[in-house]
Design a protein around this motif. Structure first.
Motif, PDB file in Angstrom:
ATOM      1  N   PRO A 157       0.832  -1.204   0.000  1.00  0.00           N
ATOM      2  CA  PRO A 157       0.000   0.000   0.000  1.00  0.00           C
ATOM      3  C   PRO A 157       0.863   1.250   0.000  1.00  0.00           C
ATOM      4  O   PRO A 157       1.933   1.275   0.613  1.00  0.00           O
ATOM      5  N   ALA A 158       0.417   2.279  -0.698  1.00  0.00           N
ATOM      6  CA  ALA A 158       1.013   3.609  -0.600  1.00  0.00           C
ATOM      7  C   ALA A 158      -0.094   4.553  -0.135  1.00  0.00           C
ATOM      8  O   ALA A 158      -1.253   4.160  -0.018  1.00  0.00           O
ATOM      9  N   PHE A 159       0.247   5.792   0.118  1.00  0.00           N
ATOM     10  CA  PHE A 159      -0.734   6.723   0.686  1.00  0.00           C
ATOM     11  C   PHE A 159      -1.956   6.849  -0.218  1.00  0.00           C
ATOM     12  O   PHE A 159      -1.856   7.313  -1.362  1.00  0.00           O
ATOM     13  N   LEU A 160      -3.119   6.401   0.286  1.00  0.00           N
ATOM     14  CA  LEU A 160      -4.393   6.418  -0.438  1.00  0.00           C
ATOM     15  C   LEU A 160      -4.300   5.688  -1.787  1.00  0.00           C
ATOM     16  O   LEU A 160      -5.026   6.013  -2.719  1.00  0.00           O
ATOM     17  N   GLN A 161      -3.445   4.690  -1.862  1.00  0.00           N
ATOM     18  CA  GLN A 161      -3.253   3.886  -3.069  1.00  0.00           C
ATOM     19  C   GLN A 161      -3.263   2.415  -2.687  1.00  0.00           C
ATOM     20  O   GLN A 161      -2.370   1.949  -1.965  1.00  0.00           O
ATOM     21  N   ALA A 162      -4.279   1.703  -3.136  1.00  0.00           N
ATOM     22  CA  ALA A 162      -4.421   0.285  -2.787  1.00  0.00           C
ATOM     23  C   ALA A 162      -3.365  -0.554  -3.505  1.00  0.00           C
ATOM     24  O   ALA A 162      -3.040  -0.294  -4.669  1.00  0.00           O
ATOM     25  N   PRO A 163      -2.817  -1.569  -2.833  1.00  0.00           N
ATOM     26  CA  PRO A 163      -1.841  -2.441  -3.497  1.00  0.00           C
ATOM     27  C   PRO A 163      -2.491  -3.302  -4.574  1.00  0.00           C
ATOM     28  O   PRO A 163      -3.695  -3.609  -4.516  1.00  0.00           O
ATOM     29  N   CYS A 164      -1.693  -3.673  -5.562  1.00  0.00           N
ATOM     30  CA  CYS A 164      -2.139  -4.581  -6.617  1.00  0.00           C
ATOM     31  C   CYS A 164      -1.016  -5.604  -6.832  1.00  0.00           C
ATOM     32  O   CYS A 164      -0.085  -5.695  -6.018  1.00  0.00           O
ATOM     33  N   GLU A 165      -1.066  -6.369  -7.880  1.00  0.00           N
ATOM     34  CA  GLU A 165      -0.008  -7.339  -8.129  1.00  0.00           C
ATOM     35  C   GLU A 165       1.300  -6.624  -8.465  1.00  0.00           C
ATOM     36  O   GLU A 165       1.309  -5.531  -9.020  1.00  0.00           O
ATOM     37  N   ARG A 166       2.415  -7.270  -8.131  1.00  0.00           N
ATOM     38  CA  ARG A 166       3.738  -6.700  -8.378  1.00  0.00           C
ATOM     39  C   ARG A 166       3.906  -6.344  -9.852  1.00  0.00           C
ATOM     40  O   ARG A 166       3.596  -7.142 -10.731  1.00  0.00           O
ATOM     41  N   GLU A 167       4.357  -5.126 -10.115  1.00  0.00           N
ATOM     42  CA  GLU A 167       4.615  -4.604 -11.458  1.00  0.00           C
ATOM     43  C   GLU A 167       3.347  -4.454 -12.309  1.00  0.00           C
ATOM     44  O   GLU A 167       3.426  -4.170 -13.499  1.00  0.00           O
ATOM     45  N   ALA A 168       2.160  -4.607 -11.703  1.00  0.00           N
ATOM     46  CA  ALA A 168       0.914  -4.537 -12.479  1.00  0.00           C
ATOM     47  C   ALA A 168       0.697  -3.163 -13.096  1.00  0.00           C
ATOM     48  O   ALA A 168       0.153  -3.041 -14.200  1.00  0.00           O
ATOM     49  N   SER A 169       1.143  -2.114 -12.424  1.00  0.00           N
ATOM     50  CA  SER A 169       0.879  -0.762 -12.920  1.00  0.00           C
ATOM     51  C   SER A 169       1.617  -0.455 -14.217  1.00  0.00           C
ATOM     52  O   SER A 169       1.289   0.518 -14.895  1.00  0.00           O
ATOM     53  N   ARG A 170       2.606  -1.269 -14.567  1.00  0.00           N
ATOM     54  CA  ARG A 170       3.322  -1.037 -15.820  1.00  0.00           C
ATOM     55  C   ARG A 170       2.402  -1.185 -17.030  1.00  0.00           C
ATOM     56  O   ARG A 170       2.681  -0.619 -18.096  1.00  0.00           O
ATOM     57  N   ALA A 171       1.333  -1.934 -16.872  1.00  0.00           N
ATOM     58  CA  ALA A 171       0.397  -2.141 -17.976  1.00  0.00           C
ATOM     59  C   ALA A 171      -0.740  -1.124 -17.981  1.00  0.00           C
ATOM     60  O   ALA A 171      -1.565  -1.118 -18.901  1.00  0.00           O
ATOM     61  N   TRP A 172      -0.784  -0.269 -16.981  1.00  0.00           N
ATOM     62  CA  TRP A 172      -1.844   0.730 -16.918  1.00  0.00           C
ATOM     63  C   TRP A 172      -1.594   1.817 -17.961  1.00  0.00           C
ATOM     64  O   TRP A 172      -0.452   2.199 -18.212  1.00  0.00           O
ATOM     65  N   LYS A 173      -2.665   2.299 -18.550  1.00  0.00           N
ATOM     66  CA  LYS A 173      -2.538   3.170 -19.728  1.00  0.00           C
ATOM     67  C   LYS A 173      -2.605   4.669 -19.431  1.00  0.00           C
ATOM     68  O   LYS A 173      -2.050   5.473 -20.170  1.00  0.00           O
ATOM     69  N   LYS A 174      -3.294   5.032 -18.365  1.00  0.00           N
ATOM     70  CA  LYS A 174      -3.553   6.455 -18.149  1.00  0.00           C
ATOM     71  C   LYS A 174      -2.411   7.113 -17.376  1.00  0.00           C
ATOM     72  O   LYS A 174      -2.223   6.865 -16.176  1.00  0.00           O
ATOM     73  N   ILE A 175      -1.643   7.956 -18.057  1.00  0.00           N
ATOM     74  CA  ILE A 175      -0.539   8.689 -17.431  1.00  0.00           C
ATOM     75  C   ILE A 175      -1.041  10.068 -16.998  1.00  0.00           C
ATOM     76  O   ILE A 175      -1.652  10.795 -17.779  1.00  0.00           O
ATOM     77  N   ILE A 176      -0.790  10.431 -15.755  1.00  0.00           N
ATOM     78  CA  ILE A 176      -1.257  11.705 -15.201  1.00  0.00           C
ATOM     79  C   ILE A 176      -0.039  12.493 -14.748  1.00  0.00           C
ATOM     80  O   ILE A 176       0.644  12.119 -13.794  1.00  0.00           O
ATOM     81  N   ALA A 177       0.231  13.594 -15.443  1.00  0.00           N
ATOM     82  CA  ALA A 177       1.492  14.318 -15.231  1.00  0.00           C
ATOM     83  C   ALA A 177       1.440  15.311 -14.087  1.00  0.00           C
ATOM     84  O   ALA A 177       2.476  15.658 -13.514  1.00  0.00           O
ATOM     85  N   THR A 178       0.250  15.813 -13.746  1.00  0.00           N
ATOM     86  CA  THR A 178       0.149  16.864 -12.729  1.00  0.00           C
ATOM     87  C   THR A 178      -0.942  16.522 -11.713  1.00  0.00           C
ATOM     88  O   THR A 178      -1.921  15.851 -12.043  1.00  0.00           O
ATOM     89  N   PRO A 179      -0.821  17.006 -10.490  1.00  0.00           N
ATOM     90  CA  PRO A 179      -1.816  16.683  -9.470  1.00  0.00           C
ATOM     91  C   PRO A 179      -3.199  17.249  -9.750  1.00  0.00           C
ATOM     92  O   PRO A 179      -4.206  16.653  -9.363  1.00  0.00           O
ATOM     93  N   ASP A 180      -3.282  18.406 -10.436  1.00  0.00           N
ATOM     94  CA  ASP A 180      -4.614  18.943 -10.730  1.00  0.00           C
ATOM     95  C   ASP A 180      -5.333  18.109 -11.778  1.00  0.00           C
ATOM     96  O   ASP A 180      -6.570  18.117 -11.838  1.00  0.00           O
ATOM     97  N   ALA A 181      -4.590  17.369 -12.602  1.00  0.00           N
ATOM     98  CA  ALA A 181      -5.227  16.445 -13.536  1.00  0.00           C
ATOM     99  C   ALA A 181      -5.715  15.190 -12.813  1.00  0.00           C
ATOM    100  O   ALA A 181      -6.664  14.540 -13.242  1.00  0.00           O
ATOM    101  N   LEU A 182      -5.054  14.836 -11.711  1.00  0.00           N
ATOM    102  CA  LEU A 182      -5.493  13.701 -10.889  1.00  0.00           C
ATOM    103  C   LEU A 182      -6.698  14.050 -10.050  1.00  0.00           C
ATOM    104  O   LEU A 182      -7.556  13.195  -9.782  1.00  0.00           O
ATOM    105  N   ASP A 183      -6.794  15.295  -9.636  1.00  0.00           N
ATOM    106  CA  ASP A 183      -7.850  15.768  -8.743  1.00  0.00           C
ATOM    107  C   ASP A 183      -9.227  15.483  -9.334  1.00  0.00           C
ATOM    108  O   ASP A 183      -9.369  15.123 -10.496  1.00  0.00           O
ATOM    109  N   MET A 184     -10.253  15.674  -8.527  1.00  0.00           N
ATOM    110  CA  MET A 184     -11.604  15.327  -8.943  1.00  0.00           C
ATOM    111  C   MET A 184     -12.100  16.215 -10.082  1.00  0.00           C
ATOM    112  O   MET A 184     -11.398  17.088 -10.569  1.00  0.00           O
ATOM    113  N   LEU A 185     -13.345  15.999 -10.481  1.00  0.00           N
ATOM    114  CA  LEU A 185     -13.928  16.600 -11.682  1.00  0.00           C
ATOM    115  C   LEU A 185     -13.817  18.116 -11.743  1.00  0.00           C
ATOM    116  O   LEU A 185     -13.699  18.685 -12.818  1.00  0.00           O
TER     117      LEU A 185
END
Length: 534
Positions: A106-134
């Protein structure tokens, strides 16, 4: 990948103290500063992030204190650090409170997943305001992806905002459990005592600890052994947690996201999920949230509209019994003190694929109002507010009719376009009354003679509406003949309407009394002038 950017060990959070000096602190050091009410504000915190940040810090402290068997906050940063680490006993390195950690931890407010699983994730978010809500993701209220020089604290606030107040945003992007549906919102409504951030934090922590058993019983949550920090649980996006598995103070996550670092630059990577993280749709937002009022008639959590916390809704939430079940934080306490109290309402109005603004409102609580609230006799305040709401509605309607006469050249039948323009002026009038409503209401409640104060307010209300009518004159006809006719019709309709005893007796009476007093004063002045000349 190593654990990096630890909230427990690294001074990632900035605040300003009462001398307006900036300090950088760890999360435990921040909680110690709260103990001494030494936090004035957070320079990097955006308005729509204020309530989620407050709620997160309250819930986290209440969870840690309950787990440690304490009823009062820890006094040192070391004690807070140990208590927070104890919440993740299988991870003594503190990954759960670090922004960056390996996927299977686990990381801060980030649930754990399988090892190295995030490498296959497609959505790259460069800035925190893009991560923020709607509110920031679609360029509505704030421009998105402008925080190119963001600090770690910007990512902290964005994660808290996303994971604890986000709603539905298309397939695979589900929202939180603590609101009524994916297109609703998580409002904040509670009493704020005089002081700074720490004063309110301390009172709300105590309220949660005091009411823990009640929250559990009313909502079917686990008083002991429940999941408190939802982000500690592994999540592959295919399964949901049952609501009754949760701790009464649970802090949730709703999206699958992991932060990563290259050099000293943070970014995020995300993916969707097939199901919501917490299966609680049938609860309609009734989760025991300390700051969310519940609509008793509809059996669901409050969700504000584009009108925000207007004077009508706020009266229902703050003072009327029976309409809404008051949030825990709405309760007023003896130890809150007697001066400087107010009710704070906060929330984002959401729609389908859009936001309708961030709304924040403060309602003053003065001496008499405080006493009524302590004795749970707020209906007296609500009734006084109802009289004012009725009067504003009547004067607004009369003003609208008068503007219709003005823009319609005095004709009885006017077009829809004219009606729409008249509604604009009526709306300006009502918005003005809305802004001043609770200050004026407090004057009446606190006055020695409440009836006299109300009558004075009625006269001023009519005068403010008349001023709006005069402003509308510039929209009327230009030719001399039509100006005379249109303005005469408008003034006749307005003054005739507010003085119509059958329509609103009290307004008609106070205006009649003022007219007679003015007439008597003129007569007396005339007689004095005659006597002086003879």
């Amino acid at each position: 990948m190593n654990v990096q950017f630890s909230l427990l060990e690294d001074a990632l959070i900035r605040f300003r103290n009462s001398q307006r000096q900036e300090r950088r602190v760890t999360l435990p050091e921040l909680l110690v500063a709260f103990n001494h009410d030494g936090v004035c504000d957070f320079p990097a915190l955006r308005p729509h992030q204020r309530h989620p940040w407050h709620a997160f810090l309250v819930q986290l402290a209440a969870i840690a204190l309950h787990a440690a068997g304490r009823k009062s906050p820890f006094e040192t940063a070391d004690d807070w650090r140990a208590a927070l680490l104890a919440l993740s006993p299988d991870d003594r390195e503190g990954a759960a409170f670090s922004l960056v950690a390996p996927d299977d931890r686990p990381a801060f407010l980030q649930a754990p997943c399988e090892r190295e699983a995030s490498r296959a994730w497609k959505k790259i978010i460069a800035t925190p305001d893009a991560l923020d809500m709607l509110v920031t993701s679609r360029n509505h209220d704030l421009k998105a992806e402008r925080m190119v020089h963001a600090q770690a604290e910007d990512w902290i606030y964005a994660l808290v905002s996303l994971q604890t107040q986000e709603g539905f945003l298309g397939a695979g992007n589900y929202g939180i459990s603590r609101m009524n549906g994916g297109f609703a919102s998580r409002p904040g409504f509670g009493v704020v005592p005089a002081g700074r951030w720490g004063k309110r934090w301390a009172r709300d922590v105590q309220l949660l600890l005091r009411d823990r058993k009640g929250i559990s019983k009313r909502n079917g949550l686990k008083e002991t052994g429940g999941v408190a920090l939802v982000w500690l649980q592994p999540w592959d996006g295919n399964s949901s947690l049952s609501f009754n598995e949760l701790d009464p103070f649970y802090i949730e996550v709703c999206r699958r996201v992991r932060l990563q670092v290259r050099g000293e630059t943070l970014s995020a990577i995300a993916t969707g999920s097939k199901v919501v993280r917490i299966a609680a749709k049938e609860r309609c937002g009734m989760t025991g949230d300390a700051w969310t009022p519940i609509n008793l008639a509809e059996g669901k959590a409050l969700s504000i509209t584009s009108r925000g916390f207007d004077y009508k809704l706020t009266n229902e939430l703050a003072f009327r019994s029976g309409a809404y079940e008051a949030s825990i934080a709405r309760e007023i306490l003896e130890e809150d003190g007697k001066e400087g109290l107010f009710i704070l309402a906060q929330g984002i109005a959401r729609g389908k694929g859009k936001t309708e603004g961030y709304h924040e409102r403060r309602i003053p609580i003065r001496k008499t109002m405080r006493g009524l609230m302590l004795r749970q006799q707020t209906d007296k305040i609500a009734e006084a507010a109802d009289r004012r709401i009725e009067a504003i509605g009547y004067v607004r309607k009369t003003l609208w009719s008068a503007v219709c006469a003005l823009l319609g050249n005095g004709d009885q039948n006017v077009s829809d376009d004219t009606k729409s323009k008249a509604s604009g002026f009526a709306r300006v009038f009502e918005q003005g009354e809305d802004r001043r409503f609770f200050d004026d209401l407090a004057d009446e409640i606190e006055a020695d003679d409440g009836d006299a104060e109300h009558d004075q307010w009625l006269r001023a209300l009519v005068d403010r509406a008349a001023a709006v009518l005069e402003q509308a004159f510039v929209m009327g006809p230009r030719s001399a003949e039509r100006v005379y006719r249109a303005r005469g019709a408008a003034l006749s309709r307005f003054h005739g309407g507010v003085r119509a005893e059958k329509a609103h007796h009290r307004i008609a009476r106070v205006l009649k009394e003022r007219d007679e007093a003015r007439k008597a004063a003129r007569h007396e002045s005339f007689e004095e002038a005659v006597d002086g000349s003879s």
